[in-house]
Design an enzyme around this catalytic site. Structure first.
Site, PDB file in Angstrom:
ATOM      1  N   HIS A 212       0.632  -1.368  -0.083  1.00  0.00           N
ATOM      2  CA  HIS A 212       0.048  -0.116  -0.069  1.00  0.00           C
ATOM      3  C   HIS A 212       1.005   1.408  -0.137  1.00  0.00           C
ATOM      4  O   HIS A 212       0.293   2.346  -0.025  1.00  0.00           O
ATOM      5  CB  HIS A 212      -0.970   0.146   1.127  1.00  0.00           C
ATOM      6  CG  HIS A 212      -0.208   0.355   2.585  1.00  0.00           C
ATOM      7  ND1 HIS A 212       0.617  -0.526   3.133  1.00  0.00           N
ATOM      8  CD2 HIS A 212      -0.233   1.648   3.396  1.00  0.00           C
ATOM      9  CE1 HIS A 212       0.956  -0.117   4.114  1.00  0.00           C
ATOM     10  NE2 HIS A 212       0.366   1.255   4.341  1.00  0.00           N
TER      11      HIS A 212
HETATM   12  C1  UD1 Z   1      -2.296   5.600   5.585  1.00  0.00           C
HETATM   13  C2  UD1 Z   1      -1.014   6.286   6.239  1.00  0.00           C
HETATM   14  C3  UD1 Z   1       0.196   5.292   6.166  1.00  0.00           C
HETATM   15  C4  UD1 Z   1      -0.511   3.785   6.684  1.00  0.00           C
HETATM   16  C5  UD1 Z   1      -1.577   3.502   6.397  1.00  0.00           C
HETATM   17  C6  UD1 Z   1      -2.266   2.197   6.779  1.00  0.00           C
HETATM   18  C7  UD1 Z   1      -0.436   8.627   5.976  1.00  0.00           C
HETATM   19  C8  UD1 Z   1       0.299   9.579   5.231  1.00  0.00           C
HETATM   20  N1  UD1 Z   1      -0.568   7.423   5.647  1.00  0.00           N
HETATM   21  O1  UD1 Z   1      -2.082   5.497   4.347  1.00  0.00           O
HETATM   22  O2  UD1 Z   1       1.268   5.584   7.103  1.00  0.00           O
HETATM   23  O3  UD1 Z   1       0.519   2.851   6.505  1.00  0.00           O
HETATM   24  O4  UD1 Z   1      -2.662   4.687   6.436  1.00  0.00           O
HETATM   25  O5  UD1 Z   1      -3.383   1.834   6.101  1.00  0.00           O
HETATM   26  O6  UD1 Z   1      -0.933   9.055   7.029  1.00  0.00           O
HETATM   27  N2  UD1 Z   1      -9.382   5.014   1.641  1.00  0.00           N
HETATM   28  C9  UD1 Z   1     -10.365   3.999   1.344  1.00  0.00           C
HETATM   29  N3  UD1 Z   1     -11.210   3.900   2.539  1.00  0.00           N
HETATM   30  C10 UD1 Z   1     -10.425   4.447   3.964  1.00  0.00           C
HETATM   31  C11 UD1 Z   1      -9.402   5.217   3.993  1.00  0.00           C
HETATM   32  C12 UD1 Z   1      -8.743   5.256   2.704  1.00  0.00           C
HETATM   33  O7  UD1 Z   1     -11.125   3.829   0.549  1.00  0.00           O
HETATM   34  O8  UD1 Z   1     -11.343   4.042   4.979  1.00  0.00           O
HETATM   35  C13 UD1 Z   1      -8.600   5.123   0.266  1.00  0.00           C
HETATM   36  C14 UD1 Z   1      -8.996   6.604  -0.158  1.00  0.00           C
HETATM   37  O9  UD1 Z   1      -9.004   6.559  -1.605  1.00  0.00           O
HETATM   38  C15 UD1 Z   1      -7.442   7.321   0.052  1.00  0.00           C
HETATM   39  C16 UD1 Z   1      -6.642   6.275  -0.019  1.00  0.00           C
HETATM   40  O10 UD1 Z   1      -7.094   5.006   0.031  1.00  0.00           O
HETATM   41  O11 UD1 Z   1      -7.298   8.396  -0.662  1.00  0.00           O
HETATM   42  C17 UD1 Z   1      -5.499   6.620   0.905  1.00  0.00           C
HETATM   43  O12 UD1 Z   1      -5.776   7.011   2.345  1.00  0.00           O
HETATM   44  P1  UD1 Z   1      -5.059   7.767   3.173  1.00  0.00           P
HETATM   45  O13 UD1 Z   1      -5.556   7.626   4.678  1.00  0.00           O
HETATM   46  O14 UD1 Z   1      -4.626   9.146   2.431  1.00  0.00           O
HETATM   47  O15 UD1 Z   1      -3.380   6.768   3.244  1.00  0.00           O
HETATM   48  P2  UD1 Z   1      -3.203   5.387   3.378  1.00  0.00           P
HETATM   49  O16 UD1 Z   1      -2.641   5.034   1.875  1.00  0.00           O
HETATM   50  O17 UD1 Z   1      -4.260   4.555   3.802  1.00  0.00           O
END
Ligand code: UD1
Length: 377
Positions: A212
């Site tokens: 991820h």
């Molecule tokens: C975040 C953390 C990362 C951690 C990871 C664990 C930061 C910079 N990154 O990364 O350190 O290892 O969480 O999972 O804080 N999305 C969904 N559903 C959700 C949440 C996210 O669909 O409940 C999708 C969305 O399209 C979003 C993307 O995942 O834009 C990324 O989510 P985000 O929380 O920005 O970062 P992660 O890649 O999950």
């Protein structure tokens, strides 16, 4: 004393659960309030973990959701500030290295509220990782810094943090792992529930894959190369692949979804905590770019290959079952075949990864609260 505790993204939940439990001991004299920023919000990334981990409903939900780094960080700060005004806590406790960790730490210090950082001091020395920036900045503004491995302590000392603020307590995520492991189902039970009962004969070896990190999945060439290597690995051993929402989004966006149509590679939705523990425990090997999974496989003594060029958790390599495999498909495949042939590294359990890290955090915090009161006129 009142401590506001912050959770935001999936891995925070496993870290916070034992801390909240440890602060409930009456001698700590601490009342905790739980704030969920809403960085993760899907049921399978968030809500379903609450009952398993014994987390109560948060006292505040900020519901920030997904956005660019700047917007997400700013929204957390904007919404967290009034919570601090309303609750006037003695301290704010943050865990890990996600955007919300830094946002809440920064909001708190600007109100002169001390920050306690659990899992401090980890460094990948790679500032292209968003988490590395979050780690560096959070540590610089924290009052008490709790480290999970010795490298964390030495990194903080080198960065000029006073030794009396640093407490080497061990790994709170492993507290949760040790508590929950007896409840983890077997891989065949998990596959049965996912309608994949025929995918793997009971007891047969398999590889578990998680991906991820933006550096791996946001870059189409790299994602294609890594996934192609995994398709080739599936000729040697079946691969189970729980898909993070970021990764499934990117596979769609780059039209790489066809790589998942491989007979011996099974995609699964994001897994519950207990399912993930079961899948890791029984795997022949785990391939990952997650930080937490490197630590969990070390605790389980299951061979792990980290699909990155570095790790902020070097004890998982020097003592644990982890190896840095990088991103070159040929190297990764050669390392996988070695593990399949020779069984791979079991390693040993790092110091203080013993199920009592959260109790050490609570004890050190209590002492600090006590000594602050005594110093006051
Ligand atoms: C975040 C953390 C990362 C951690 C990871 C664990 C930061 C910079 N990154 O990364 O350190 O290892 O969480 O999972 O804080 N999305 C969904 N559903 C959700 C949440 C996210 O669909 O409940 C999708 C969305 O399209 C979003 C993307 O995942 O834009 C990324 O989510 P985000 O929380 O920005 O970062 P992660 O890649 O999950």
């Amino acid at each position: 004393y009142r401590i506001v505790c912050v959770i935001a993204a999936r891995p925070n939940l496993m870290k916070m659960a034992p801390l909240l439990h440890a602060f409930q001991a009456p001698d700590t004299q601490v009342e905790t309030l739980l704030v969920h920023t809403g960085q993760h919000y899907d049921a399978d990334m968030d809500t379903q973990f609450f009952s398993t981990l014994g987390l109560s409903e948060p006292d505040f939900r900020l519901q920030v959701g997904s956005a660019s780094h700047a917007v997400q960080t700013a929204e957390v700060m904007r919404r967290f500030e009034p919570v601090l005004e309303q609750t006037a806590p003695t301290a704010v406790l943050v865990v890990g290295d996600v955007n919300s960790t830094l946002a809440c730490a920064l909001t708190a210090v600007k109100q002169n509220i001390p920050v306690l950082h659990v899992e401090a001091g980890l460094r990948s020395f790679d500032r292209a990782m968003p988490e590395e920036i979050n780690r560096l900045l959070t540590d610089q503004i924290s009052e008490l810094l709790f480290t999970s491995e010795a490298s964390g302590t030495s990194n903080l000392l080198r960065e000029g943090i006073a030794a009396h603020r640093i407490h080497f307590v061990g790994n709170v995520m492993i507290d949760t792992l040790l508590r929950q492991l007896p409840n983890a189902p077997t891989a065949s039970a998990i596959l049965g529930q996912a309608n994949l009962a025929g995918f793997l004969p009971a007891g047969a070896p398999y590889a578990l894959l998680t991906l991820h990190r933006p550096a791996n999945v946001d870059d189409p060439q790299r994602l294609r190369a890594l996934m192609t290597a995994m398709v080739r690995l599936s000729d040697d051993v079946p691969v189970l692949f729980p898909l993070h929402p970021r990764t499934s989004g990117m596979l769609k966006q780059y039209e790489l979804g066809h790589l998942l149509d491989t007979p011996r590679l099974a995609c699964l939705p994001p897994q519950s905590y207990l399912h993930m523990l079961g899948l890791m425990k029984h795997a022949a090997m785990v391939l990952t770019d997650s930080g937490g999974v490197q630590e969990e496989t070390t605790a389980l003594r299951v061979p792990c290959l980290t699909l990155r060029d570095n790790t902020e958790r070097p004890v998982t390599v020097s003592e644990g079952s982890n190896a840095i495999a990088g991103r070159d498909p040929a190297v990764i495949l050669a390392l996988c075949r070695d593990i399949l042939r020779y069984g791979g590294k079991a390693g040993r359990i790092p110091q203080y990864w013993d199920g009592h890290a959260a109790e050490r955090v609570a004890a050190a915090t209590s002492n600090w609260l006590q000594s602050r009161r005594e110093r006051r006129p």
